[in-house]
Design an enzyme around this catalytic site. Structure first.
Site, PDB file in Angstrom:
ATOM      1  N   ASP A  71       0.812  -1.153   0.121  1.00 28.10           N
ATOM      2  CA  ASP A  71      -0.136  -0.056  -0.051  1.00 28.10           C
ATOM      3  C   ASP A  71       0.924   1.274   0.059  1.00 28.10           C
ATOM      4  O   ASP A  71       1.296   1.633  -0.998  1.00 28.10           O
ATOM      5  CB  ASP A  71      -0.984  -0.004   1.100  1.00 28.10           C
ATOM      6  CG  ASP A  71      -0.524  -0.342   2.309  1.00 28.10           C
ATOM      7  OD1 ASP A  71       0.424  -0.166   2.730  1.00 28.10           O
ATOM      8  OD2 ASP A  71      -1.333  -0.652   3.276  1.00 28.10           O
ATOM      9  N   ASP A 103      -6.030  -9.271   8.055  1.00 26.80           N
ATOM     10  CA  ASP A 103      -7.025  -9.555   9.043  1.00 26.80           C
ATOM     11  C   ASP A 103      -7.714  -8.239   9.296  1.00 26.80           C
ATOM     12  O   ASP A 103      -7.281  -7.199   8.858  1.00 26.80           O
ATOM     13  CB  ASP A 103      -6.437 -10.026  10.218  1.00 26.80           C
ATOM     14  CG  ASP A 103      -5.439  -9.061  10.921  1.00 26.80           C
ATOM     15  OD1 ASP A 103      -5.701  -8.629  12.252  1.00 26.80           O
ATOM     16  OD2 ASP A 103      -4.639  -8.273  10.213  1.00 26.80           O
TER      17      ASP A 103
END
Length: 181
Positions: A107, A163
């Site tokens: 990212d 997660d």
């Protein structure tokens, strides 16, 4: 397959079958590089399922990589933006080896850039990177993966090792969290 808590809905972004096919293609591309003494370095925690599948696929493509792990954190008090910290370092000798860093998602690029520079400084012959997801909308560093599984929309994703507060890592697919849907 277990359902998410009633408060969350997980919309499938990439199915287990789509992921498996892409992992095999990534392994083929990596194997084509003719790596010398390959060392796969998995960035924990999110990449653990991806790297397990990838090293099995690399084996099927004729490679016998050694594997090691690095545990990096850059979350600080929020979800991102703190300094990159080494919580567990690679133990293998890196000097003169072809290293492939494996991470779940690229990212901002801060963690991957940190890992690449750190391993190169330890004398790696080459340092390549393989990421399952590339979320270009969040990039703040001038870094790109050498091997990419999928382009990722600017949405929060879970499953296949990734997660939300330590939930959903076990999902066999990658999904988008839709709270309260």
């Amino acid at each position: 397959m277990a359902e998410p808590p009633a408060s969350d809905h997980i919309a499938v972004l990439f199915s287990a079958e789509t992921i498996a096919a892409r992992v095999d293609a990534l392994a083929g591309a990596i194997a084509a590089c003719a790596l010398r003494e390959p060392l796969v370095v998995a960035v924990l925690k999110g990449s653990f399922i991806f790297v397990a599948d990838l090293i099995r696929a690399l084996h099927a493509h004729g490679l016998t990589p050694e594997i090691d792990f690095v545990f990096l954190a850059s979350y600080g008090n929020g979800t991102t933006g703190g300094p990159v910290e080494v919580l567990r370092d690679v133990e293998s000798d890196i000097a003169g080896r072809d290293v492939v860093i494996v991470d779940d998602i690229l990212d901002s690029g801060r963690t991957l850039l940190f890992a690449k520079e750190r391993l190169a400084a330890r004398g790696a012959r080459s340092v390549r990177s393989c990421v399952l997801l590339d979320k270009k909308a969040r990039r703040t560093e001038a870094v790109a993966a050498d091997f990419t599984g999928f382009e990722c929309p600017d949405r929060f994703v879970v499953g296949y090792g990734m997660d939300l507060s330590n939930r959903y890592r076990e999902l066999p697919f990658i999904g988008i969290v839709e709270p309260g849907a």
